[in-house]
Design a protein around this motif. Structure first.
Motif, PDB file in Angstrom:
ATOM      1  N   MET A  92      47.148   3.931  58.062  1.00  0.00           N
ATOM      2  CA  MET A  92      48.347   4.100  58.892  1.00  0.00           C
ATOM      3  C   MET A  92      48.065   3.832  60.364  1.00  0.00           C
ATOM      4  N   LEU A  93      46.836   4.107  60.825  1.00  0.00           N
ATOM      5  CA  LEU A  93      46.479   3.734  62.205  1.00  0.00           C
ATOM      6  C   LEU A  93      46.552   2.216  62.344  1.00  0.00           C
ATOM      7  N   THR A  94      46.114   1.503  61.300  1.00  0.00           N
ATOM      8  CA  THR A  94      46.179   0.038  61.297  1.00  0.00           C
ATOM      9  C   THR A  94      47.623  -0.419  61.476  1.00  0.00           C
ATOM     10  N   ARG A  95      48.508   0.169  60.686  1.00  0.00           N
ATOM     11  CA  ARG A  95      49.924  -0.219  60.754  1.00  0.00           C
ATOM     12  C   ARG A  95      50.537   0.151  62.093  1.00  0.00           C
ATOM     13  N   GLN A 144      48.642  -5.401  57.728  1.00  0.00           N
ATOM     14  CA  GLN A 144      48.360  -5.518  56.297  1.00  0.00           C
ATOM     15  C   GLN A 144      46.960  -5.002  55.972  1.00  0.00           C
ATOM     16  N   ILE A 145      46.793  -4.475  54.763  1.00  0.00           N
ATOM     17  CA  ILE A 145      45.468  -4.140  54.259  1.00  0.00           C
ATOM     18  C   ILE A 145      45.152  -5.154  53.163  1.00  0.00           C
ATOM     19  N   LEU A 146      44.134  -5.961  53.373  1.00  0.00           N
ATOM     20  CA  LEU A 146      43.722  -6.959  52.386  1.00  0.00           C
ATOM     21  C   LEU A 146      42.652  -6.324  51.487  1.00  0.00           C
ATOM     22  N   CYS A 163      46.482  -6.407  64.120  1.00  0.00           N
ATOM     23  CA  CYS A 163      45.609  -5.354  63.590  1.00  0.00           C
ATOM     24  C   CYS A 163      45.832  -5.274  62.089  1.00  0.00           C
ATOM     25  N   ASN A 164      44.800  -5.539  61.328  1.00  0.00           N
ATOM     26  CA  ASN A 164      44.873  -5.512  59.868  1.00  0.00           C
ATOM     27  C   ASN A 164      43.674  -4.753  59.326  1.00  0.00           C
ATOM     28  N   GLY A 165      43.704  -4.491  58.033  1.00  0.00           N
ATOM     29  CA  GLY A 165      42.579  -3.811  57.402  1.00  0.00           C
ATOM     30  C   GLY A 165      42.004  -4.642  56.274  1.00  0.00           C
ATOM     31  N   ILE A 166      40.759  -4.383  55.967  1.00  0.00           N
ATOM     32  CA  ILE A 166      40.145  -4.880  54.740  1.00  0.00           C
ATOM     33  C   ILE A 166      39.870  -3.652  53.890  1.00  0.00           C
TER      34      ILE A 166
END
Ligand code: NAP
Ligand code: GCO
Length: 266
Positions: A169-172, A250-252, A185-188
């Motif tokens: 949620m910090l990513t979003r 997004q979280i990839l 800002c995205n996540g893996i």
């Protein structure tokens, strides 16, 4: 410019937290191979020296610094040093993290806080430190290393799951708040990856049989194997490059299919 040019990181400065070994090292190597100047930090000076030798052996121009991601003053000093010596960070990979595998009712609040501090507060402190330069430049890439535990729970990892869920949620929220400044800002979300962090889950038993968790994960993964840090390299270059300039929040998941699979009937 061809589509392959959009994956180039030439002229960029990439900061990878916890980039000495494991996933962080593989990501640092990938960003270096794509042309970035790689800067990394960790707490252990000996591991940093070893990593510098490893990066050199892999032909990667890298610079290592002792810095604990939970120490806001040290992080500000690190970002200032990077700005002076390498140019402001264009890319931040929040990779540093720990886990404590303890049943929740037996976990101390101190243990819980330590995991949250490193795995969630640390990424906040690092992102807050690099954002002003990214805003000035009108571009920037922040990649947060999330987890299966950003989506799923399991026994003994309450603190880690809370941290990684928060990191999603910090990513979003960073994407939402700073997307208008040309920042993504995205996540893996790695699946189960063979690194020192998961070594206790893979150690063979005294009788030579595989660790039950090892067998469990292989059964739960459609790819029928543990991931390797190298499996994450392509996703990292994509999210760090111009190729992903319209991807935000997004979280990839790079998980061999675990999140898609309910599991085989016993
Ligand atoms: P690892 O092998 O335990 O490496 C962790 C790295 O983080 C080390 O370089 C460590 O160096 C550094 N670190 C830890 N605390 C730090 C702090 N306070 N400040 C600065 N550096 C710190 O872990 P990994 O398996 O490569 O995992 C890396 C990241 O991916 C973690 O965020 C983890 O939660 C996540 N992840 C791992 C998996 C997996 O299956 N392995 C899957 C999904 C997500 P020092 O101890 O020297 O500081
Ligand atoms: C665990 C593992 C996982 C992995 C990873 C999975 O104990 O379940 O350590 O949490 O580290 O986060 O994506």
């Amino acid at each position: 410019m061809t589509v392959l040019d959009s994956f180039s990181l030439k002229g960029k400065t990439a900061l990878v937290t916890g980039g000495c070994y494991g996933i962080g090292y593989a990501i640092g190597k990938a960003l270096g191979q794509a042309g970035a100047t790689v800067v990394f930090n960790a707490r252990n000076p000996g591991r940093i020296q070893k990593a510098l030798s490893d990066y050199e052996a892999d032909g990667i121009r890298a610079y290592g610094y002792v810095c604990d991601v939970t120490d806001e003053a040290a992080v500000q000093d690190l970002i200032e040093t990077i700005r002076k010596e390498h140019g402001a960070a264009d890319i931040l990979v929040n990779n540093a993290g720990i886990i404590r595998r303890i049943p929740m009712c037996e976990m101390s609040a101190k243990d819980f806080r330590e995991v949250i501090d490193i795995d969630l507060n640390g990424p906040f402190i690092m992102a807050k430190a690099v954002l002003p330069d990214m805003i000035k430049k009108g571009h920037g890439k922040i990649i947060n290393i999330c987890s299966m535990m950003s989506e799923l729970g399991r026994e003994t990892v309450s603190a880690y799951a809370a941290a990684k869920g928060g990191l999603k949620m910090l990513t979003r929220n960073i994407a939402s708040e700073y997307g208008g400044y040309g920042i993504q800002c995205n996540g893996i979300g790695p699946g189960y990856i063979a690194t020192p962090q998961t070594a206790p889950l893979r150690e063979p038993q005294a009788d030579g049989n595989p660790h039950p968790f090892d067998s469990f994960i292989i059964g739960k993964t459609p790819a029928k194997r543990w991931g390797t840090p190298e499996d994450l390299m392509g996703a990292a270059v994509f999210l760090a490059s111009d190729a992903s300039n319209f991807v935000n929040g997004q979280i990839l998941y790079v998980d061999g299919g675990i999140l898609a699979y309910i599991g085989k009937q016993p």
